[in-house]
Motif scaffolding. Structure first.
Motif, PDB file in Angstrom:
ATOM      1  N   ALA A  38       2.953  16.986 -12.764  1.00 57.61           N
ATOM      2  CA  ALA A  38       3.046  18.419 -12.486  1.00 57.61           C
ATOM      3  C   ALA A  38       4.271  19.045 -13.145  1.00 57.61           C
ATOM      4  O   ALA A  38       4.252  20.223 -13.532  1.00 57.61           O
ATOM      5  N   LEU A  39       5.340  18.258 -13.284  1.00 55.39           N
ATOM      6  CA  LEU A  39       6.573  18.790 -13.879  1.00 55.39           C
ATOM      7  C   LEU A  39       6.621  18.620 -15.383  1.00 55.39           C
ATOM      8  O   LEU A  39       7.604  19.045 -16.014  1.00 55.39           O
ATOM      9  N   LYS A  40       5.587  17.993 -15.958  1.00 55.43           N
ATOM     10  CA  LYS A  40       5.631  17.702 -17.394  1.00 55.43           C
ATOM     11  C   LYS A  40       5.674  18.983 -18.223  1.00 55.43           C
ATOM     12  O   LYS A  40       6.511  19.121 -19.127  1.00 55.43           O
ATOM     13  N   GLN A  41       4.753  19.921 -17.932  1.00 52.01           N
ATOM     14  CA  GLN A  41       4.740  21.168 -18.700  1.00 52.01           C
ATOM     15  C   GLN A  41       6.014  21.997 -18.509  1.00 52.01           C
ATOM     16  O   GLN A  41       6.618  22.438 -19.495  1.00 52.01           O
ATOM     17  N   PRO A  42       6.456  22.238 -17.235  1.00 46.27           N
ATOM     18  CA  PRO A  42       7.727  22.972 -17.083  1.00 46.27           C
ATOM     19  C   PRO A  42       8.899  22.294 -17.778  1.00 46.27           C
ATOM     20  O   PRO A  42       9.750  22.951 -18.371  1.00 46.27           O
ATOM     21  N   LEU A  43       8.921  20.945 -17.711  1.00 45.89           N
ATOM     22  CA  LEU A  43      10.018  20.223 -18.352  1.00 45.89           C
ATOM     23  C   LEU A  43       9.955  20.399 -19.864  1.00 45.89           C
ATOM     24  O   LEU A  43      10.986  20.617 -20.526  1.00 45.89           O
ATOM     25  N   ALA A  44       8.731  20.322 -20.425  1.00 44.19           N
ATOM     26  CA  ALA A  44       8.593  20.526 -21.873  1.00 44.19           C
ATOM     27  C   ALA A  44       9.028  21.938 -22.264  1.00 44.19           C
ATOM     28  O   ALA A  44       9.679  22.141 -23.301  1.00 44.19           O
ATOM     29  N   VAL A  72       4.719   9.958  -6.942  1.00 43.70           N
ATOM     30  CA  VAL A  72       5.755  10.257  -7.934  1.00 43.70           C
ATOM     31  C   VAL A  72       5.126  10.569  -9.284  1.00 43.70           C
ATOM     32  O   VAL A  72       5.560  11.485 -10.001  1.00 43.70           O
ATOM     33  N   GLU A  73       4.087   9.787  -9.655  1.00 38.92           N
ATOM     34  CA  GLU A  73       3.412  10.055 -10.924  1.00 38.92           C
ATOM     35  C   GLU A  73       2.769  11.437 -10.925  1.00 38.92           C
ATOM     36  O   GLU A  73       2.800  12.146 -11.939  1.00 38.92           O
ATOM     37  N   ALA A 114       0.835  -1.201   0.000  1.00 38.23           N
ATOM     38  CA  ALA A 114       0.000   0.000   0.000  1.00 38.23           C
ATOM     39  C   ALA A 114       0.869   1.251   0.000  1.00 38.23           C
ATOM     40  O   ALA A 114       0.607   2.216  -0.740  1.00 38.23           O
ATOM     41  N   ARG A 115       1.915   1.239   0.846  1.00 36.13           N
ATOM     42  CA  ARG A 115       2.823   2.397   0.876  1.00 36.13           C
ATOM     43  C   ARG A 115       3.546   2.552  -0.464  1.00 36.13           C
ATOM     44  O   ARG A 115       3.728   3.681  -0.964  1.00 36.13           O
ATOM     45  N   LEU A 116       3.925   1.415  -1.069  1.00 34.46           N
ATOM     46  CA  LEU A 116       4.602   1.470  -2.361  1.00 34.46           C
ATOM     47  C   LEU A 116       3.688   2.054  -3.430  1.00 34.46           C
ATOM     48  O   LEU A 116       4.103   2.895  -4.243  1.00 34.46           O
ATOM     49  N   THR A 117       2.407   1.628  -3.416  1.00 40.25           N
ATOM     50  CA  THR A 117       1.449   2.163  -4.389  1.00 40.25           C
ATOM     51  C   THR A 117       1.238   3.661  -4.173  1.00 40.25           C
ATOM     52  O   THR A 117       1.187   4.445  -5.131  1.00 40.25           O
ATOM     53  N   TRP A 118       1.115   4.052  -2.904  1.00 40.75           N
ATOM     54  CA  TRP A 118       0.925   5.469  -2.594  1.00 40.75           C
ATOM     55  C   TRP A 118       2.114   6.299  -3.053  1.00 40.75           C
ATOM     56  O   TRP A 118       1.956   7.373  -3.653  1.00 40.75           O
TER      57      TRP A 118
END
Length: 320
Positions: A203-209, A197-198, A188-192
Motif C-alpha cells: 500500500a505504501l509502495k506508490q506513495p513512497l515512489a 506487513v507485506e 500462524a501468527r508470524l505468517t499473518w
C-alpha cells in the motif's frame, strides 16, 4: 471428609474426621481377613456424610515392628528391597508371605533401621474393603512414632505405579500437544503478521515512489538553480572583464584575441602604438589582477604606422 481406621488383632476402630474434628466414630470385630474386608465396608457406610479417603493404622499385632542393626549401609531406596529379601530373618511369617518396609533412623547418634511387616493376605483384605467401600486408600502404616512406614501390598503398589506411569504419559502427551499447538499458533501468527506487513508495504509502495521521485526532482531543481546562479555569476564577471578591456583600449589599440578561464586568469592579444600604456591602463582600473606582459613586444608597421604587437596576461601566474 477422611475415614481413619485403627486395626488391632480382632477389632477395628473407625473415626470420620472433617477439618481436624472427629464427626463420627464406630467399632467392629472380625476374625479373618475376609471378615475384615466386610467390616471395613460396613463401617465406611455408617458415617452421616460419605468419606472419600481412607487412612489405615495397624496395631501390634497384626503389624510387626523391629529395630535392626548391623545392616550394610545401602541407599534408602535399596533398603526396603534388602529387608524384603530377608523377611524370614527379621519377622515371623507363620508360613504366610509378608509385606515389609524399612527406613534409616538415628538413635543415640547411631544409625539403624526401623522395619515393619504384616501378612500380605491381611493387607490385601484391607485394600479389598477400601475398594468395596469406594474409598481411596492413602496408606497402610504400622502404629509407630519413630518412623513413617508403608505396608501397601505388592499388587497395590504395582497398580499405583502403573497409574502413575499412565498419568505421567498422559501429562507428557498433553504437554507435547500443548507445545505443538503453541508452536503452530506462533507460526500462524508470524505468517499473518508477515502478510499484514507485506500488505502495508504494498500500500505504501506508490506513495513512497512518489516521495522518492519528488526528492529526485527537488535535487535536480537544486542543481539546476546552482548551475544558473553560477552561470549568472560567471556572466557578470565576463561582462566586467569586457567592460574593463573596452575602457582600457583606446582608438590607438586593437584587440585580436581574448582568452579567459573560470579561475580569473586569461590573456589579451592585440596591437597598440604603445603596449605598456595598455598594461598601465588595465592595472589602474583594478578589475583585473596581476596584469603583466606575457612576452617581448614586437614592433611592426601597419598602414604606414608603427604598432607594437603585445601579449598581456592577467590573473595568477602558473606555478604560483
Amino acid at each position: 471428609m477422611k475415614l481413619h481406621l485403627r486395626i488391632a488383632r480382632s477389632t477395628l476402630h473407625a473415626q470420620a474426621i472433617d477439618r481436624g474434628s472427629v464427626v463420627w466414630a464406630g467399632e467392629a470385630a472380625y476374625s479373618s481377613p475376609g471378615e475384615l474386608a466386610d467390616a471395613i465396608a460396613r463401617l465406611a457406610a455408617e458415617p452421616p456424610r460419605g468419606c472419600r479417603r481412607l487412612v489405615v493404622t495397624l496395631e501390634r499385632p497384626p503389624a510387626q515392628v523391629r529395630t535392626l542393626t548391623d545392616l550394610p549401609p545401602v541407599k534408602p531406596r535399596h533398603l526396603a528391597a534388602l529387608v524384603a529379601q530377608q523377611a524370614g530373618r527379621f519377622f515371623r511369617k507363620n508360613g504366610e508371605p509378608v509385606v515389609t518396609d524399612a527406613v534409616w533412623i538415628e538413635k543415640d547418634g547411631a544409625r539403624m533401621v526401623r522395619a515393619a511387616a504384616a501378612e500380605e493376605a491381611f493387607v490385601e483384605a484391607v485394600v479389598a474393603g477400601a475398594r468395596a467401600a469406594g474409598l481411596w486408600l492413602e496408606t497402610i502404616a504400622p502404629a509407630d512414632d519413630r518412623a513413617t512406614l508403608g505396608l501397601l501390598p505388592s499388587s497395590e503398589r504395582r497398580s499405583r505405579e502403573r497409574t502413575a506411569r499412565r498419568r505421567t504419559r498422559r501429562l507428557a502427551i498433553a504437554g507435547c500437544a500443548f507445545w505443538i499447538a503453541a508452536t503452530g499458533l506462533f507460526f500462524a501468527r508470524l505468517t499473518w503478521e508477515r502478510r499484514a506487513v507485506e500488505r502495508e508495504l504494498a500500500a505504501l509502495k506508490q506513495p513512497l515512489a512518489a516521495v522518492l521521485d519528488a526528492r529526485r526532482e527537488l535535487r535536480d531543481a537544486e542543481l539546476t538553480l546552482n548551475a544558473v546562479t553560477a552561470a549568472e555569476a560567471e556572466r557578470g564577471r565576463g561582462l566586467a572583464l569586457l567592460a574593463a578591456v573596452t575602457v582600457a583600449l583606446t582608438d590607438s589599440s586593437v584587440l585580436t584575441s581574448l582568452t579567459w578561464s573560470a579561475d580569473g586568469s586569461g590573456a589579451l592579444l592585440g596591437g597598440a602604438t604603445r603596449a605598456t600604456d595598455v598594461v598601465a591602463r588595465l592595472d589602474r582600473l583594478g578589475t583585473l589582477a596581476g596584469v603583466r606582459l606575457g612576452g617581448p613586444v614586437v614592433r611592426e608597421q601597419i598602414g604606414g604606422h608603427d604598432w607594437e604587437r603585445f601579449s598581456i596576461l592577467f590573473g595568477k601566474e602558473r606555478g604560483s
